[in-house]
Write a protein that holds these residues in place. Structure first.
Motif, mmCIF file in Angstrom:
data_model
loop_
_atom_site.group_PDB
_atom_site.id
_atom_site.type_symbol
_atom_site.label_atom_id
_atom_site.label_comp_id
_atom_site.label_asym_id
_atom_site.label_seq_id
_atom_site.Cartn_x
_atom_site.Cartn_y
_atom_site.Cartn_z
ATOM 1 N N LEU A 20 44.348 8.314 19.797
ATOM 2 C CA LEU A 20 44.207 7.575 18.539
ATOM 3 C C LEU A 20 43.668 8.493 17.441
ATOM 4 O O LEU A 20 44.168 8.484 16.316
ATOM 5 N N GLN A 21 42.675 9.279 17.772
ATOM 6 C CA GLN A 21 42.091 10.209 16.799
ATOM 7 C C GLN A 21 43.143 11.198 16.315
ATOM 8 O O GLN A 21 43.266 11.451 15.113
ATOM 9 N N THR A 22 43.924 11.734 17.221
ATOM 10 C CA THR A 22 44.977 12.690 16.861
ATOM 11 C C THR A 22 46.003 12.048 15.940
ATOM 12 O O THR A 22 46.369 12.603 14.908
ATOM 13 N N GLN A 133 54.413 8.732 26.320
ATOM 14 C CA GLN A 133 55.508 8.502 25.380
ATOM 15 C C GLN A 133 55.086 8.874 23.963
ATOM 16 O O GLN A 133 55.868 9.469 23.215
ATOM 17 N N ILE A 134 53.859 8.548 23.587
ATOM 18 C CA ILE A 134 53.369 8.961 22.265
ATOM 19 C C ILE A 134 53.303 10.477 22.197
ATOM 20 O O ILE A 134 53.673 11.068 21.169
ATOM 21 N N CYS A 135 52.881 11.120 23.270
ATOM 22 C CA CYS A 135 52.853 12.591 23.289
ATOM 23 C C CYS A 135 54.258 13.168 23.128
ATOM 24 O O CYS A 135 54.440 14.187 22.447
ATOM 25 N N ALA A 136 55.253 12.524 23.713
ATOM 26 C CA ALA A 136 56.642 12.978 23.546
ATOM 27 C C ALA A 136 57.076 12.851 22.087
ATOM 28 O O ALA A 136 57.780 13.727 21.565
ATOM 29 N N ILE A 137 56.650 11.782 21.432
ATOM 30 C CA ILE A 137 56.971 11.628 20.011
ATOM 31 C C ILE A 137 56.312 12.747 19.212
ATOM 32 O O ILE A 137 56.942 13.360 18.340
ATOM 33 N N LEU A 138 55.045 13.016 19.492
ATOM 34 C CA LEU A 138 54.351 14.108 18.792
ATOM 35 C C LEU A 138 55.087 15.426 18.989
ATOM 36 O O LEU A 138 55.304 16.177 18.040
ATOM 37 N N THR A 139 55.490 15.712 20.213
ATOM 38 C CA THR A 139 56.217 16.942 20.511
ATOM 39 C C THR A 139 57.520 16.995 19.719
ATOM 40 O O THR A 139 57.879 18.042 19.180
ATOM 41 N N SER A 140 58.218 15.861 19.607
ATOM 42 C CA SER A 140 59.476 15.828 18.841
ATOM 43 C C SER A 140 59.233 16.123 17.360
ATOM 44 O O SER A 140 60.142 16.572 16.667
ATOM 45 N N LEU A 141 58.017 15.863 16.892
ATOM 46 C CA LEU A 141 57.653 16.146 15.508
ATOM 47 C C LEU A 141 57.132 17.579 15.330
ATOM 48 O O LEU A 141 56.747 17.963 14.225
ATOM 49 N N GLY A 142 57.098 18.336 16.420
ATOM 50 C CA GLY A 142 56.588 19.700 16.357
ATOM 51 C C GLY A 142 55.065 19.763 16.378
ATOM 52 O O GLY A 142 54.474 20.785 16.012
ATOM 53 N N ILE A 143 54.425 18.700 16.830
ATOM 54 C CA ILE A 143 52.963 18.627 16.901
ATOM 55 C C ILE A 143 52.534 18.759 18.357
ATOM 56 O O ILE A 143 53.041 18.028 19.225
ATOM 57 N N GLU A 144 51.619 19.662 18.616
ATOM 58 C CA GLU A 144 51.091 19.835 19.971
ATOM 59 C C GLU A 144 50.204 18.640 20.311
ATOM 60 O O GLU A 144 49.177 18.411 19.655
ATOM 61 N N PRO A 145 50.569 17.847 21.319
ATOM 62 C CA PRO A 145 49.726 16.696 21.665
ATOM 63 C C PRO A 145 48.457 17.158 22.373
ATOM 64 O O PRO A 145 48.424 18.244 22.954
#
Length: 167
Positions: A20-22, A133-145
């Motif tokens: 959530l913080q991320t 799944q949220i981490c996968a979305i972050l990765t798709s955005l180029g953001i390191e989860p």
């Protein structure tokens, strides 16, 4: 809290709070992103995780927070964090009391029975799957989860550490 469940539920609390913080730093456009195989966008998935945490406990305890009963959803991260913390605190209070894991629990919908221990396993599994799944979305955005593994939880909270080896 039942000893063996302490770290499992503390990890669940820690991992949701960290994610959530991320995600609270993301733009509206980023929060609306979804990927194939995920529940939905980031906001929808957080609402789903947190509401399910409270719903699983409702099945076991018969108690639910007002926001669950009222079917509230939000895109406000402060509210999501407060709800997640309330759900985690309610779990800790419930697990501090004696509980028979073999007890059959009827879901609120009335259409399914499950052993209490299996429902607890489902609660933890459910959160892990959707956080990934949220981490996968972050990765798709180029953001390191963030690293949400129990190893990272143990290290960050002092529940584990590297041993010093004297040579």
């Amino acid at each position: 809290m039942h000893g063996v469940l302490f770290d499992s539920f503390q990890h669940n609390r820690w991992a949701t709070a960290l994610l959530l913080q991320t995600c609270s730093q993301l733009s509206e456009e980023q929060l609306a992103t979804t990927v194939v195989g995920s529940y939905g966008n980031i906001i929808a998935t957080f609402n789903h995780i947190i509401r399910a945490d409270a719903r699983y406990l409702q099945h076991l305890s018969g108690k639910a927070p007002d926001w669950l009963i009222n079917r509230e959803e939000t895109s406000d991260f402060a509210r999501l964090q407060a709800w997640a913390e309330q759900a985690a605190t309610n779990w800790a209070e419930f697990l501090a009391m004696p509980f028979d894991a073999e007890q059959m629990v009827t879901l609120v919908t009335g259409d399914y029975e499950i052993h209490g221990g299996a429902l607890i396993a489902q609660a933890l599994h459910h959160s892990n799957i959707h956080r990934e799944q949220i981490c996968a979305i972050l990765t798709s955005l180029g953001i390191e989860p963030p690293d949400l593994q129990p190893w990272a939880y143990a290290h960050e909270t002092g529940r584990g550490h590297n041993r010093e080896i004297n040579a």
